[in-house]
Write a protein that holds these residues in place. Structure first.
Motif, PDB file in Angstrom:
ATOM      1  N   ASN A 153       0.813  -1.214   0.000  1.00  0.00           N
ATOM      2  CA  ASN A 153       0.000   0.000   0.000  1.00  0.00           C
ATOM      3  C   ASN A 153       0.846   1.263   0.000  1.00  0.00           C
ATOM      4  OD1 ASN A 153       1.019  -0.337   2.564  1.00  0.00           O
ATOM      5  ND2 ASN A 153      -0.872   0.184   3.630  1.00  0.00           N
ATOM      6  N   GLU A 154       2.149   1.142   0.221  1.00  0.00           N
ATOM      7  CA  GLU A 154       3.024   2.314   0.326  1.00  0.00           C
ATOM      8  C   GLU A 154       4.183   2.194  -0.653  1.00  0.00           C
ATOM      9  OE1 GLU A 154       4.996   2.490   4.177  1.00  0.00           O
ATOM     10  OE2 GLU A 154       4.568   0.368   4.501  1.00  0.00           O
ATOM     11  N   GLY A 155       5.247   2.948  -0.421  1.00  0.00           N
ATOM     12  CA  GLY A 155       6.366   2.956  -1.350  1.00  0.00           C
ATOM     13  C   GLY A 155       7.193   1.698  -1.310  1.00  0.00           C
ATOM     14  N   SER A 156       7.877   1.416  -2.431  1.00  0.00           N
ATOM     15  CA  SER A 156       8.720   0.223  -2.535  1.00  0.00           C
ATOM     16  C   SER A 156       9.842   0.227  -1.507  1.00  0.00           C
ATOM     17  CB  SER A 156       9.330   0.142  -3.940  1.00  0.00           C
ATOM     18  OG  SER A 156       8.340   0.217  -4.935  1.00  0.00           O
ATOM     19  N   ASN A 157      10.325   1.421  -1.159  1.00  0.00           N
ATOM     20  CA  ASN A 157      11.455   1.532  -0.237  1.00  0.00           C
ATOM     21  C   ASN A 157      11.149   1.013   1.157  1.00  0.00           C
ATOM     22  OD1 ASN A 157       9.965   4.206  -0.781  1.00  0.00           O
ATOM     23  ND2 ASN A 157      10.611   4.429   1.354  1.00  0.00           N
ATOM     24  N   ALA A 158       9.869   0.837   1.488  1.00  0.00           N
ATOM     25  CA  ALA A 158       9.500   0.345   2.820  1.00  0.00           C
ATOM     26  C   ALA A 158      10.115  -1.016   3.119  1.00  0.00           C
ATOM     27  CB  ALA A 158       7.985   0.282   2.958  1.00  0.00           C
ATOM     28  N   SER A 163      15.530  -3.328   7.988  1.00  0.00           N
ATOM     29  CA  SER A 163      16.948  -3.687   7.891  1.00  0.00           C
ATOM     30  C   SER A 163      17.841  -2.621   8.524  1.00  0.00           C
ATOM     31  CB  SER A 163      17.349  -3.884   6.423  1.00  0.00           C
ATOM     32  OG  SER A 163      17.305  -2.655   5.721  1.00  0.00           O
ATOM     33  N   THR A 164      17.291  -1.470   8.868  1.00  0.00           N
ATOM     34  CA  THR A 164      18.092  -0.433   9.508  1.00  0.00           C
ATOM     35  C   THR A 164      18.243  -0.750  10.996  1.00  0.00           C
ATOM     36  OG1 THR A 164      16.153   0.962   9.936  1.00  0.00           O
ATOM     37  CG2 THR A 164      17.297   1.291   7.853  1.00  0.00           C
ATOM     38  N   ALA A 165      19.442  -0.555  11.510  1.00  0.00           N
ATOM     39  CA  ALA A 165      19.723  -0.916  12.903  1.00  0.00           C
ATOM     40  C   ALA A 165      18.853  -0.138  13.884  1.00  0.00           C
ATOM     41  CB  ALA A 165      21.200  -0.673  13.207  1.00  0.00           C
ATOM     42  N   GLU A 166      18.428   1.060  13.492  1.00  0.00           N
ATOM     43  CA  GLU A 166      17.687   1.919  14.415  1.00  0.00           C
ATOM     44  C   GLU A 166      16.181   1.687  14.377  1.00  0.00           C
ATOM     45  OE1 GLU A 166      21.302   3.939  12.639  1.00  0.00           O
ATOM     46  OE2 GLU A 166      19.526   2.877  11.877  1.00  0.00           O
ATOM     47  N   ALA A 173       5.368   1.723  11.909  1.00  0.00           N
ATOM     48  CA  ALA A 173       4.697   0.493  11.500  1.00  0.00           C
ATOM     49  C   ALA A 173       5.648  -0.412  10.731  1.00  0.00           C
ATOM     50  CB  ALA A 173       3.497   0.829  10.630  1.00  0.00           C
ATOM     51  N   THR A 174       5.589  -1.697  11.015  1.00  0.00           N
ATOM     52  CA  THR A 174       6.374  -2.683  10.286  1.00  0.00           C
ATOM     53  C   THR A 174       5.692  -2.970   8.950  1.00  0.00           C
ATOM     54  OG1 THR A 174       7.145  -3.708  12.333  1.00  0.00           O
ATOM     55  CG2 THR A 174       7.290  -5.027  10.314  1.00  0.00           C
ATOM     56  N   PRO A 175       6.378  -2.774   7.823  1.00  0.00           N
ATOM     57  CA  PRO A 175       5.736  -2.959   6.511  1.00  0.00           C
ATOM     58  C   PRO A 175       5.323  -4.412   6.265  1.00  0.00           C
ATOM     59  CG  PRO A 175       7.722  -1.635   6.319  1.00  0.00           C
ATOM     60  CD  PRO A 175       7.736  -2.233   7.700  1.00  0.00           C
ATOM     61  N   HIS A 176       4.187  -4.571   5.655  1.00  0.00           N
ATOM     62  CA  HIS A 176       3.660  -5.876   5.282  1.00  0.00           C
ATOM     63  C   HIS A 176       3.099  -5.817   3.854  1.00  0.00           C
ATOM     64  CE1 HIS A 176       3.755  -6.635   9.624  1.00  0.00           C
ATOM     65  NE2 HIS A 176       3.622  -7.924   9.345  1.00  0.00           N
ATOM     66  N   ASP A 193       9.875  -7.088   3.490  1.00  0.00           N
ATOM     67  CA  ASP A 193      11.239  -6.721   3.842  1.00  0.00           C
ATOM     68  C   ASP A 193      12.146  -6.944   2.629  1.00  0.00           C
ATOM     69  OD1 ASP A 193      11.309  -9.464   3.707  1.00  0.00           O
ATOM     70  OD2 ASP A 193      11.850  -9.783   5.817  1.00  0.00           O
ATOM     71  N   ILE A 194      13.454  -6.902   2.839  1.00  0.00           N
ATOM     72  CA  ILE A 194      14.383  -7.063   1.717  1.00  0.00           C
ATOM     73  C   ILE A 194      14.157  -8.390   1.002  1.00  0.00           C
ATOM     74  CG2 ILE A 194      16.811  -7.314   1.065  1.00  0.00           C
ATOM     75  CD1 ILE A 194      16.179  -4.481   1.684  1.00  0.00           C
ATOM     76  N   ALA A 195      14.004  -9.441   1.756  1.00  0.00           N
ATOM     77  CA  ALA A 195      13.747 -10.753   1.142  1.00  0.00           C
ATOM     78  C   ALA A 195      12.444 -10.735   0.362  1.00  0.00           C
ATOM     79  CB  ALA A 195      13.728 -11.838   2.219  1.00  0.00           C
TER      80      ALA A 195
END
Length: 481
Positions: A153-158, A163-166, A173-176, A193-195
């Motif tokens: 529902n949002e941008g691909s970059n989500a 994967s960012t340490a912070e 919100a955790t992207p799904h 996520d990246i995978a």
């Protein structure tokens, strides 16, 4: 000047003539429609337009229909998707930029999307992939005319957030992935996520193939919107194409994109549906440039804008022209290449007209798209459009009128500063695709006359926005009185 530049300029100056015999009136009143949208796609990222990585499937599609050298989109992901779906300048809909996480976003439910129009005209509708014009439940594809959808529902970059340490799921919100069907709230599925992004476009393609196979012989026509996430960061490639180019991940991704598009086109053939299907393939904006370099993208790594200056989120042609093509066997003449101005806004009224549903285009709001059906079908040799107004966010950066481009604000690259000009800058984008020789100053104000048509365009637009005030981002808008 390179040989490629000369070839591109020649192609831009000399449009292939249409044959004298116009295509027949459509034999089928309601063809299927497939819209293939590639993310962050450079004008020069296909073989026919200079890519050193071959794209045979895309090139073949272009040869089978009409290819647009002057196809103009909006400056970012969200605005272009909004324009496709509404035929309205995104600033009218409160979708003039990509909303940052937590900001209000999305099309107001009042907007009447191309999916709603086609659904009301008897079409089955589906979206697989990236939506990005409404992150909240109630503003998802199944709320805006799609019978079914799956994707993000949002941008691909989500995909890169976790994967960012912070990253802290307590504050962000955790992207799904999401999916839904018309008449019910959409819901989250697996982690995005990246995978997940690594195989995302393959799964988009699998679902598109399955949808075509399920619906090719159905009584009702279908509208299938495929929102790929390549070439948008995070830059990952499906394992099957990792290293295949020998030239890095971006070139590997070209092979993946071409393969996925080829699979969808092949499925249409094997399902005996190709002859009765309109296929549109475009990008959503040009490639981005990295903040370390304030130049503009010119090479294969990070996307090629061909001969054009600029990139994503600029007002220059490199950010606003993408590959664009349309195929409709028997109706749109094959092998036509045109430099006529076409806008992504024109998709909405043109499709409505081609399927005999132009009476469903709303009359209670401004529609900025222009019906290009007569041009596409070969009934006239020129586009019905002479200008493009380019907004970046809330501001008019540039107006292209015929071959002349007038800039009021400039940004050289995706992450660069914005500069306000003392005098407008004017370029001839046919003779000077790199927008390097500025005419207003270098030719002693002799091109100041172009402000006459440009001022009228902007004055009319300002009056229209006064008569029909722009919807604000996230606003629960219910209509004009």
């Amino acid at each position: 000047m390179t040989r490629l530049s000369r070839q591109i300029i020649t192609a831009a100056i000399t449009t292939l003539p249409l044959m004298a015999a116009a295509p027949s009136v459509a034999q089928v009143s309601q063809p299927n429609i497939i819209y293939l949208l590639v993310d962050n796609w450079g004008w020069g990222d296909i073989g026919l337009q200079g890519s050193i990585v071959p794209t045979p499937e895309i090139d073949a599609l272009a040869a089978q229909g009409m290819r647009f050298l002057n196809f103009n989109i909006e400056n970012q992901c969200t605005p272009t998707r909004s324009a496709i779906h509404t035929g309205r300048l995104p600033i009218r809909s409160g979708t003039q930029k990509v909303a940052a996480p937590g900001e209000p976003d999305g099309l107001a439910p009042w907007e009447y999307t191309i999916a709603e129009l086609l659904s009301d005209a008897g079409y089955k509708t589906a979206l697989f992939g990236k939506w990005h014009i409404g992150s909240q439940v109630g503003r998802h594809p199944s709320d805006q005319g799609y019978d079914e959808w799956w994707g993000i529902n949002e941008g691909s970059n989500a995909a890169a957030y976790t994967s960012t340490a912070e990253f802290d799921p307590a504050v962000a919100a955790t992207p799904h992935f999401w999916q839904g069907k018309k008449g019910a709230p959409s819901y989250e599925t697996e982690l995005y996520d990246i995978a997940g992004k690594t195989t995302f476009d393959r799964k988009i393609t699998d679902r598109a193939v399955d949808y075509i196979q399920r619906n090719a012989d159905a009584e009702d026509p279908f509208f299938l919107y495929v929102g790929f996430t390549q070439f948008h960061p995070p830059w990952v490639v499906h394992p099957e194409f990792d290293g295949v180019s020998g030239a890095g991940y971006y070139s590997d991704i070209k092979y993946e994109v071409d393969h996925n598009i080829g699979r969808i086109l092949e499925t249409l053939e094997t399902a005996n549906a190709a002859e009765n299907t309109i296929v549109i393939l475009t990008g959503d904006n040009g490639p981005g440039t990295l903040p370390q370099g304030l130049g503009y993208a010119t090479g294969e790594v990070g996307g090629s804008t061909g001969p054009w200056r600029g990139a994503l989120s600029t007002g220059y042609e490199g950010g606003l022209r993408t590959p664009g093509m349309i195929r409709w066997p028997g109706e749109i003449q094959p092998g036509v290449v045109t430099n006529e101005i076409i806008s992504v806004l024109d998709i909405y009224p043109t499709l409505a007209t081609l399927v005999g549903a132009s009476d469903r285009i709303p009359t209670d709001r401004p529609i900025d798209g222009i019906d290009q059906s007569a041009f596409l079908l070969g009934n006239q040799e020129t586009s019905n459009r002479q200008h493009i107004v380019t907004f970046v966010g809330d501001d008019v950066f540039a107006v292209k009128w015929r071959d002349l481009k007038v800039h009021f604000l400039v940004a050289e690259a995706t992450f660069s500063e914005i500069k306000r000009l003392t005098f407008p800058q004017v370029y001839n984008v046919k003779e000077d695709p790199a927008e390097q020789f500025e005419l207003w100053g270098n030719e002693g104000f002799s091109h100041a006359w172009v402000m006459t048509p440009v001022t009228k365009i902007l004055t009319d637009l300002t009056q229209s926005m006064a008569d029909f005030p722009n919807i604000q981002p996230g606003q629960d808008f219910s209509g004009y009185e």
